[in-house]
Write a protein that holds these residues in place. Sequence first.
Motif, PDB file in Angstrom:
ATOM      1  N   ASN C 374       0.837  -1.202   0.000  1.00 44.58           N
ATOM      2  CA  ASN C 374       0.000   0.000   0.000  1.00 44.58           C
ATOM      3  C   ASN C 374       0.874   1.256   0.000  1.00 44.58           C
ATOM      4  OD1 ASN C 374      -1.841   2.113   0.856  1.00 44.58           O
ATOM      5  ND2 ASN C 374      -3.230   0.441   1.373  1.00 44.58           N
ATOM      6  N   ALA C 375       0.527   2.171  -0.882  1.00 42.55           N
ATOM      7  CA  ALA C 375       1.320   3.397  -0.999  1.00 42.55           C
ATOM      8  C   ALA C 375       1.346   4.179   0.310  1.00 42.55           C
ATOM      9  CB  ALA C 375       0.767   4.265  -2.115  1.00 42.55           C
ATOM     10  N   SER C 376       0.304   4.054   1.138  1.00 44.48           N
ATOM     11  CA  SER C 376       0.315   4.758   2.427  1.00 44.48           C
ATOM     12  C   SER C 376       0.724   3.809   3.544  1.00 44.48           C
ATOM     13  CB  SER C 376      -1.055   5.370   2.700  1.00 44.48           C
ATOM     14  OG  SER C 376      -2.020   4.345   2.811  1.00 44.48           O
ATOM     15  N   GLY C 377       1.285   2.660   3.161  1.00 43.35           N
ATOM     16  CA  GLY C 377       1.697   1.677   4.155  1.00 43.35           C
ATOM     17  C   GLY C 377       3.066   1.994   4.747  1.00 43.35           C
ATOM     18  N   GLY C 381       4.777   1.582  -0.029  1.00 45.83           N
ATOM     19  CA  GLY C 381       4.493   0.765  -1.204  1.00 45.83           C
ATOM     20  C   GLY C 381       5.715   0.070  -1.770  1.00 45.83           C
ATOM     21  N   ASP C 382       6.887   0.342  -1.174  1.00 49.81           N
ATOM     22  CA  ASP C 382       8.099  -0.336  -1.636  1.00 49.81           C
ATOM     23  C   ASP C 382       8.101  -1.744  -1.055  1.00 49.81           C
ATOM     24  OD1 ASP C 382      10.533  -0.941  -2.668  1.00 49.81           O
ATOM     25  OD2 ASP C 382      11.687   0.149  -1.141  1.00 49.81           O
ATOM     26  N   LEU C 383       8.224  -2.736  -1.931  1.00 50.67           N
ATOM     27  CA  LEU C 383       8.148  -4.111  -1.463  1.00 50.67           C
ATOM     28  C   LEU C 383       9.505  -4.532  -0.904  1.00 50.67           C
ATOM     29  CD1 LEU C 383       6.260  -6.528  -1.205  1.00 50.67           C
ATOM     30  CD2 LEU C 383       7.123  -7.332  -3.385  1.00 50.67           C
ATOM     31  N   VAL C 384       9.744  -4.097   0.345  1.00 53.77           N
ATOM     32  CA  VAL C 384      11.017  -4.444   0.981  1.00 53.77           C
ATOM     33  C   VAL C 384      10.726  -5.374   2.151  1.00 53.77           C
ATOM     34  CG1 VAL C 384      10.953  -2.285   2.287  1.00 53.77           C
ATOM     35  CG2 VAL C 384      13.116  -3.505   2.068  1.00 53.77           C
ATOM     36  N   HIS C 429       4.837  -4.685  -8.253  1.00 56.33           N
ATOM     37  CA  HIS C 429       5.740  -3.933  -7.384  1.00 56.33           C
ATOM     38  C   HIS C 429       7.180  -4.423  -7.467  1.00 56.33           C
ATOM     39  CE1 HIS C 429       2.137  -2.292  -5.606  1.00 56.33           C
ATOM     40  NE2 HIS C 429       2.867  -1.514  -4.837  1.00 56.33           N
ATOM     41  N   SER C 430       7.383  -5.682  -7.895  1.00 58.67           N
ATOM     42  CA  SER C 430       8.730  -6.223  -7.753  1.00 58.67           C
ATOM     43  C   SER C 430       9.250  -6.923  -9.000  1.00 58.67           C
ATOM     44  CB  SER C 430       8.736  -7.242  -6.618  1.00 58.67           C
ATOM     45  OG  SER C 430       7.925  -8.344  -6.992  1.00 58.67           O
TER      46      SER C 430
END
Lengths: 216, 300, 679
Positions: C374-377, C381-384, C429-430
């Motif tokens: 989620n961009a506000s997560g 939103g970066d899948l790290v 995302h990845s």
Amino acid sequence: MKLPTPPALRTTVTNSPPRMKTVVRRLKFESELDLSFGEHVAERAYGQKLLSCIQCGTCSATCPLSHYMDYTPRKIIAMTREGFKDEVLNSLTIWLCASCYACTVQCPRQIHITDVMYALKREAIARGFYPARNPIPVLAKAFYERVRHDGRNTESRLLITLYLRTNPFKMLKEAMLGLHLFLTGRLSLKKEKIKGMKELRKMIDSVEPRKEAVPL
Amino acid sequence: MSYLYFPGCSLRSTGRPYEESILAVFRKLNIPLKELDDWNCCGATAYVSIDENRAFTLAARNLAIAERMQNNGNAGEDLMAPCSACYLVLEKTQHYMKTDEGVNTEVTAALRRGGFDYKGTTKVRHPLDILVNDIGIERIAKAVVRPMKGMKVACYYGCQVVRPFETFDHAAYPTTMDRLVTALGATAIDWPMKARCCGGSLTGTIQEAGLRLNRALLKEAEKRGANIILTCCPLCQHNLECYQKRINRRFGESIHIPVAYFTQFIGLALGIPRKELGIQRLFIPLKFADPPTKEAHAHA
Amino acid sequence: MPETNGHDAPRVGFYVCHCGHNIAGIVDVAEVARFAGTLPNVIVARDYKYMCSDPGQELIITDIREHRLNRIVVASCSPLLHEHTFRVATEKGGLNPFYFQMVNIREDVSWVTENHDAATHKALDLVRAAVRRVAHHRSLATKHVRIHPDVLVVGAGISGIHAALTLANAGKKVTLVEREPTIGGHMAMFDKTFPTLDCAACILTPKMSAVKNHPNITLWSYSEVSEVSGYVGSYTVKVKRKPRFVSEELCVGCMECIDACVYKEGKTPDEFNQGLSKRKPVYIPFPQATPQVVLIDPDTCIEFKSGRCKKTCVEKCDRNAIDFKQKEEIKEIQVGTIILATGFKTFDPKRIPYYGYGKYPNVYSSLEVERLVNASGPTGGDLVLRDGRHPKTVGIIHCVGSRDRNTNRWCSRTCCMYSLKLAHLLKEHSEAEVYNFYIDIRAAGKAYEEFYDKLLEENIHFIRGRVAEVTDWSARPEEEGKMIIRVEDTLIGVVRRVPVDMVVLAVGMEPQADSQDVRRMFNISCSTEGFFLERHPKLAPVDTFTDGIFIAGACQGPKDIPDSVAQAGAAAAQALSLIDAGEVELEPNTAYVVEESCSGCKSCLNICPYTAITRDETRQKAFINEALCKGCGTCVATCPSGAIRQNLFEDEQIFSEIEGLLQEKESVLTGGGAWRAPA
């Protein structure tokens, strides 16, 4: 890359269970798979959407030959898209496909399975992935040479080439049939050839062979 | 009404009676056929297994010759291809040249090198389609001099005439030939294997599998009371007829059923002499349930 | 027309229904009618093809008038289906509707045996009992209860929000109670929604602000219902409002207090982000939280722990909204109807140790991944991953805590679709290689199969097989540093080892942890697995067995957003139909106290499951509230002095029915034997 040893082609159909000889590993490591294989094959089969297959098995059930296959057509698609390249290209299935298109017309995802099988055959021939004396690729190659040479195919000559290259003994077995055909005027040794051979060869040679295609 | 005619390699050898009967029937019906100039091998299924674009190029040369002939005094003439394999490869080439850009570019370029500028106008037709849908069952029925009464026919279409394109009949339950033989006075038996594969060239390669497919077809036709099987493809005819002996030997069967071309059957009904139809070339002699009428004798 | 006097000698009209072949195929209906005609008091006895049809009912009405009947007995199907129909017919004939008695010879007789003789015999016994009983019936009056037009909606996830808005838009006053500091429920945590892939926040936040701004909605967030009493049309509800230590009236949600907090960094796992980030003691769940009011967590706030904080937050707030002395408040409201939309909780994947959740840091639950993409997560939103890496391969394991007798037997219905969605989002995302491990793909909703079809072509692996284990046991160098998923590829027929960097567990949906407490408080039922029980699984899916209380959304069973919203709308419509009717009719089968016999012993008070009985202290007698009484009869049986009686179940009615049944003992006892028609 070292090619796997091709298994001997079994053409006798048997209902008796295979005898247990050795313990065989059936575990698959992901590194043994070729993940690009599915896409590669799909591209060779005019962009067939292998990935949209829902594994319903209609192709296997409609195929008149599936019960002689080592992997059913459904399984071939599953294995192709999951990258089981060696198994797929070594399978008897692709050679048993007689191109009757029964699977193609019934597929609920409209996958042209016959064309996929053709693509796999080409792939197997190009990479030498077939049993040494499998007559089908030999027939295909002999046919190819014949046509490239004459523009037409003289059936008698094609068959002689096939048997010489695969099983000369079989030619004797087929001799009676050949004789019968000859006597009814249905087999001629006269070579069929077209006039525009030069032009035809120019055309064929202008088509870029697929990069994996073996030189003939 | 006239047609361009593409015999293909088979009709010049194992399928010779097919060609003879086609020519005789069309002559009898006054439909001119003109053989395609310097035709070449269609590309066939075996060729597709090696290199599909080269196979398409072979087929396309024939299509292009047909188009050229249409432009030179044979306007509107469709290309008739009696062998199912030729018929399909020609159709398939048309199809992929229209739908696949890669195929189209490459094949068009190859054609240019051979001096062809192919526009894609050639229509490929099967004689079964032409006889029933162009010439018409009524016209053929009117020409019948020897109604085929008492003949119980298993119409066998094989695969590639109807699949995958279903151009003129259903992929699994075709009826064109059935309607035709009924008009000739024969009875068409209903059977579910009309379009089930005969194995094609498997009888020559993986013979065990090929023979088994043919055994199933032959047995079912006999079981349902057929006294003849009619085909519309040289490979089907060859498999079903020439391997009957071997099937009986291999599987301990006692199948004995003549397998003829549907055009031979029409020819007989139209009173064409047997020799002109290549009947004598069949392995299993063709016998009739009813003796031929006087009329037919007189005609012969 | 004056009502026929029930005290005259009984004149019974008897009717037996064929119900097509349903009854007549087994029971000899002509014999039943003939037999009924021989019974005392029976004036008319008929059989008819379909008694429930208009002509069937007309028979009853005409006979009452022509034969001056004053009692009616119909032998047909279950009273659940047509008792009301025949009561209405009885009333149309001019009788009090309670001079009617129904005999069930379909569900109780013809459908449960194939023996014609036994069936007919049993039917005769039941008919004899009913004819005897109906003689003792009395005229009763139906009671009506007024419906209070206000509604309580419990739970402000998408279901509660939708129900509240529907009611409020219809002009009804709604109190919406939410336990969490913000409304929005699980949907507010999601990234995108299947099958359309529109962002959850984009479609939800407008509805959240509509709730906040609606003049007909009173929103009580961070609050819980603590007590419910009353009955349909008139419920009294107590709501506990937990202290936020920030005045909801004064706070404008500028969040400057959060920046000013003496904690420079958050130290407490952030609940909204599934613990993937940390929050401060003063916080707001997420930027669009509704109401947009911060709150202070007393467990971690220094001021609460030591009382010696510099209180930089208070200094910073120029509206003086922070109030460390705020106390819990109990509010009491009156409503006529209640909608429960209390939602679900996700399955705790620690319960399946084979999947390594909690052991391997890169094993995630699906809800965590919703936050992660989620961009506000927590990562924008970066899948790290938890170990800082970006995954190159991801495995999504379906059916975690679903379709498993060791955990939950049910299918959670949403996991297939959200797994497909997550597969798409993770790929987006990845660009990782994404594997789905599934047992079946269940994509039965509108446009769901099409979504699956689309996903299939996105180069995502679909391996059919339930994963056995996730381990870090590498058998080959290339598996080093990866988690190995072991699964049978059931479509190919080999066991595979798939090394991945990230595992997503598609956790199932379960009842809320306190669903049993909630069900007791609202006096409704739960099905065995703990989801709230609907009155009828097909025909009354949002009603409960308690009148005036409705259920919507995942508290009734696993449900996706479209279905939850549809149910919420249905629940609101059910509530509206009660409110607009204005009053509700009550079955007069209630208990009543014969005061002269009541000793005031209070035995009945505690055994009443509906708390309908109180003690009138001035008169020292038991008092039964008819609106609450459901007619269960427990008090009648309990009362030591026989002072409680019950309408429609008077002693003489029940005894005469029993006598009727037992009159021909042999028939009851021998059942299937040859029967004698009484002369």
